[in-house]
Design a protein around this motif. Structure first.
Motif, PDB file in Angstrom:
ATOM      1  N   LEU A  42       0.822  -1.211   0.000  1.00 23.50           N
ATOM      2  CA  LEU A  42       0.000   0.000   0.000  1.00 23.50           C
ATOM      3  C   LEU A  42       0.860   1.266   0.000  1.00 23.50           C
ATOM      4  N   THR A  43       2.015   1.207   0.636  1.00 16.98           N
ATOM      5  CA  THR A  43       2.922   2.361   0.628  1.00 16.98           C
ATOM      6  C   THR A  43       3.459   2.623  -0.771  1.00 16.98           C
ATOM      7  N   VAL A  44       3.916   1.573  -1.450  1.00 21.84           N
ATOM      8  CA  VAL A  44       4.446   1.741  -2.802  1.00 21.84           C
ATOM      9  C   VAL A  44       3.330   2.178  -3.752  1.00 21.84           C
ATOM     10  N   GLY A  82       3.543  -4.742 -15.355  1.00 24.62           N
ATOM     11  CA  GLY A  82       3.789  -6.014 -14.676  1.00 24.62           C
ATOM     12  C   GLY A  82       3.741  -5.820 -13.171  1.00 24.62           C
ATOM     13  N   LYS A  83       4.292  -6.768 -12.456  1.00 26.74           N
ATOM     14  CA  LYS A  83       4.236  -6.740 -10.991  1.00 26.74           C
ATOM     15  C   LYS A  83       5.537  -6.249 -10.371  1.00 26.74           C
ATOM     16  N   ILE A  84       5.359  -5.453  -9.302  1.00 27.07           N
ATOM     17  CA  ILE A  84       6.466  -5.016  -8.468  1.00 27.07           C
ATOM     18  C   ILE A  84       6.396  -5.783  -7.159  1.00 27.07           C
ATOM     19  N   GLU A  85       7.525  -6.212  -6.666  1.00 30.57           N
ATOM     20  CA  GLU A  85       7.583  -6.833  -5.342  1.00 30.57           C
ATOM     21  C   GLU A  85       7.945  -5.747  -4.323  1.00 30.57           C
ATOM     22  N   CYS A  86       7.112  -5.570  -3.305  1.00 27.36           N
ATOM     23  CA  CYS A  86       7.286  -4.508  -2.314  1.00 27.36           C
ATOM     24  C   CYS A  86       7.699  -5.152  -0.989  1.00 27.36           C
ATOM     25  N   ARG A  87       8.990  -5.196  -0.711  1.00 28.42           N
ATOM     26  CA  ARG A  87       9.479  -5.975   0.416  1.00 28.42           C
ATOM     27  C   ARG A  87       9.709  -5.131   1.666  1.00 28.42           C
ATOM     28  N   PRO A  88       9.098  -5.535   2.790  1.00 27.39           N
ATOM     29  CA  PRO A  88       9.354  -4.849   4.063  1.00 27.39           C
ATOM     30  C   PRO A  88      10.726  -5.233   4.609  1.00 27.39           C
ATOM     31  N   ALA A  89      11.364  -4.265   5.278  1.00 23.94           N
ATOM     32  CA  ALA A  89      12.684  -4.510   5.844  1.00 23.94           C
ATOM     33  C   ALA A  89      12.799  -3.774   7.176  1.00 23.94           C
ATOM     34  N   SER A  90      13.834  -4.106   7.925  1.00 25.14           N
ATOM     35  CA  SER A  90      14.059  -3.507   9.238  1.00 25.14           C
ATOM     36  C   SER A  90      15.067  -2.373   9.150  1.00 25.14           C
ATOM     37  N   ILE A  91      14.781  -1.291   9.865  1.00 23.58           N
ATOM     38  CA  ILE A  91      15.693  -0.153   9.889  1.00 23.58           C
ATOM     39  C   ILE A  91      16.968  -0.495  10.645  1.00 23.58           C
ATOM     40  N   ASN A  92      16.926  -1.550  11.433  1.00 24.80           N
ATOM     41  CA  ASN A  92      18.082  -1.953  12.232  1.00 24.80           C
ATOM     42  C   ASN A  92      19.044  -2.849  11.459  1.00 24.80           C
ATOM     43  N   GLU A  93      18.695  -3.167  10.225  1.00 20.21           N
ATOM     44  CA  GLU A  93      19.553  -4.013   9.395  1.00 20.21           C
ATOM     45  C   GLU A  93      19.904  -3.278   8.119  1.00 20.21           C
ATOM     46  N   ASP A  94      20.845  -3.817   7.368  1.00 16.28           N
ATOM     47  CA  ASP A  94      21.260  -3.170   6.127  1.00 16.28           C
ATOM     48  C   ASP A  94      20.918  -4.025   4.906  1.00 16.28           C
ATOM     49  N   VAL A 110      11.053  -3.238  -4.703  1.00 12.82           N
ATOM     50  CA  VAL A 110      11.137  -2.008  -3.922  1.00 12.82           C
ATOM     51  C   VAL A 110      11.229  -2.371  -2.442  1.00 12.82           C
ATOM     52  N   VAL A 111      12.149  -1.730  -1.725  1.00 11.27           N
ATOM     53  CA  VAL A 111      12.348  -2.015  -0.303  1.00 11.27           C
ATOM     54  C   VAL A 111      11.700  -0.905   0.538  1.00 11.27           C
ATOM     55  N   VAL A 112      10.910  -1.332   1.533  1.00 10.90           N
ATOM     56  CA  VAL A 112      10.180  -0.401   2.392  1.00 10.90           C
ATOM     57  C   VAL A 112      10.477  -0.730   3.855  1.00 10.90           C
ATOM     58  N   VAL A 113      10.814   0.289   4.633  1.00 13.04           N
ATOM     59  CA  VAL A 113      11.008   0.140   6.077  1.00 13.04           C
ATOM     60  C   VAL A 113       9.834   0.797   6.795  1.00 13.04           C
ATOM     61  N   ILE A 114       9.133   0.030   7.640  1.00 20.00           N
ATOM     62  CA  ILE A 114       7.962   0.518   8.356  1.00 20.00           C
ATOM     63  C   ILE A 114       8.304   0.642   9.837  1.00 20.00           C
ATOM     64  N   ASP A 115       7.991   1.803  10.428  1.00 19.44           N
ATOM     65  CA  ASP A 115       8.354   1.989  11.831  1.00 19.44           C
ATOM     66  C   ASP A 115       7.454   1.152  12.747  1.00 19.44           C
ATOM     67  N   GLU A 116       7.915   0.946  13.959  1.00 18.54           N
ATOM     68  CA  GLU A 116       7.219   0.060  14.888  1.00 18.54           C
ATOM     69  C   GLU A 116       5.837   0.573  15.280  1.00 18.54           C
ATOM     70  N   CYS A 117       5.625   1.868  15.198  1.00 12.27           N
ATOM     71  CA  CYS A 117       4.327   2.445  15.564  1.00 12.27           C
ATOM     72  C   CYS A 117       3.331   2.427  14.405  1.00 12.27           C
ATOM     73  N   LEU A 118       3.778   1.957  13.247  1.00 11.50           N
ATOM     74  CA  LEU A 118       2.942   1.897  12.036  1.00 11.50           C
ATOM     75  C   LEU A 118       2.421   3.280  11.640  1.00 11.50           C
ATOM     76  N   GLU A 119       3.260   4.282  11.844  1.00 14.34           N
ATOM     77  CA  GLU A 119       2.853   5.642  11.492  1.00 14.34           C
ATOM     78  C   GLU A 119       3.548   6.134  10.220  1.00 14.34           C
ATOM     79  N   GLU A 120       4.721   5.596   9.938  1.00 14.62           N
ATOM     80  CA  GLU A 120       5.504   6.083   8.809  1.00 14.62           C
ATOM     81  C   GLU A 120       6.219   4.930   8.118  1.00 14.62           C
ATOM     82  N   ALA A 121       6.302   5.030   6.809  1.00 12.59           N
ATOM     83  CA  ALA A 121       7.052   4.050   6.017  1.00 12.59           C
ATOM     84  C   ALA A 121       8.101   4.795   5.198  1.00 12.59           C
ATOM     85  N   LYS A 122       9.290   4.232   5.133  1.00 15.72           N
ATOM     86  CA  LYS A 122      10.354   4.821   4.332  1.00 15.72           C
ATOM     87  C   LYS A 122      10.636   3.930   3.129  1.00 15.72           C
TER      88      LYS A 122
END
Length: 315
Positions: A42-44, A82-94, A110-122
């Motif tokens: 949904l973010t992408v 076509g299809k894009i893969e939207c993968r969640p990742a951790s901000i604490n990892e690289d 596409v790589v997306v980092v979602i904060d623990e409060c579910l308020e913001e996605a990077k």
């Protein structure tokens, strides 16, 4: 790459949708994975819509209850591309985990980092293709290039040359038989003296298989190659193992040799370099050969001194 990440707000609607999908899962671990996958998609989708790119979340496997349950999927459909893969990742990892089942089936990852409060996605960035479970952030391309890449892909999809249709006699505009193209004496390579079949003991311009199909097209890169157009010959030969052999040849027009440093390249479906050949000072022609399955896509690029012409094919 983190410093170039684009922060985006997560809407209440997105959270409600993600939590609804998560509650359908049998374990807490699976529920958490589905939650993050859904928010990533949904973010992408939100980002692309802001940039004027249409998306359709409903047709993806990530919106299919059975596929969500049985696989680790986070796909987003971009109509006409076509299809894009939207993968969640951790901000604490690289790095980000890419499931093997998505390899080679997406136009981008596409790589997306979602904060623990579910308020913001990077949104961290993207890659055009992936064949590894671990994708490091420093491998990502800047996000600002994604829209242009998708537009290029959409154009490529609309101009595909279907090689399988050649077998039944359907040929796209601009392609013709080698013989008909070389009827023009100005286009015929100088080393072809009497006919298109006579080339110093070789069968460069002669069909070598009774069931092969060959077509040719003139490529003109202008002053970059001294106003000498080149001829691209594509020959396909169906093989017994359900694959098709593809042979590419690049020939000069009105000359014995190709200009030096002309590059003939094959790009895979994700536009990554697959094969390449470069002309030298005394090459009559250059050639590449490979095989693929029906439905497989690739591109052929002819270039010299920064100027390129690209054709897109589907076997």
């Amino acid at each position: 790459m983190t410093c170039n990440a684009l922060p985006l707000p997560i809407s209440e609607t997105a959270i409600l949708t993600a939590r609804s999908f998560a509650t359908q899962q049998p374990t807490r671990e699976k529920a958490e994975k589905v939650l993050l996958n859904t928010l990533s998609v949904l973010t992408v989708s939100y980002y692309l819509n802001l940039m004027g790119v249409s998306t359709d979340v409903n047709v993806g496997d990530s919106w299919n209850p059975v596929m969500r349950l049985s696989t680790d999927v986070a796909d987003l459909d971009v109509p006409g591309v076509g299809k894009i893969e939207c993968r969640p990742a951790s901000i604490n990892e690289d790095f980000c985990y890419i499931p093997p089942e998505s390899w080679g089936t997406r136009v981008a990852y596409v790589v997306v980092v979602i904060d623990e409060c579910l308020e913001e996605a990077k949104v961290m960035g993207f890659v055009k293709g992936c064949s590894t479970e671990v994708l490091h952030y420093d491998e990502l391309l800047p996000l600002e290039g994604l829209v242009e890449y998708l537009e290029w892909q959409k154009l490529a999809q609309s101009t595909l040359v279907s090689l399988s249709r050649w077998v039944s006699g359907v040929v796209e505009y601009g392609w013709q038989t080698v013989e008909s193209l070389l009827e023009n004496p100005q286009l015929r390579p100088v080393y072809v003296f009497r006919s298109v079949e006579a080339i110093s003991g070789d069968t460069v311009l002669k069909e070598t298989e009774a069931h092969s199909v060959r077509r040719a097209k003139l490529f003109d890169l202008g002053i970059q190659i001294a106003n000498q157009p080149v001829i691209l010959i594509v020959e396909i030969t169906p093989q017994s193992d359900s694959k098709t052999s593809v042979r590419l040849q690049l020939h000069p027009t009105g000359a014995v040799y190709l200009q030096p440093s002309i590059v003939l390249s094959v790009l895979d479906e994700s536009l990554n370099l697959f094969l390449e050949a470069q002309s030298r000072s005394a090459d009559n022609y250059i050639q590449l050969q490979f095989s693929g399955e029906v439905g497989e896509r690739f591109s052929v690029r002819v270039g010299h001194d920064g100027a390129y012409i690209t054709e897109h094919f589907v076997i």
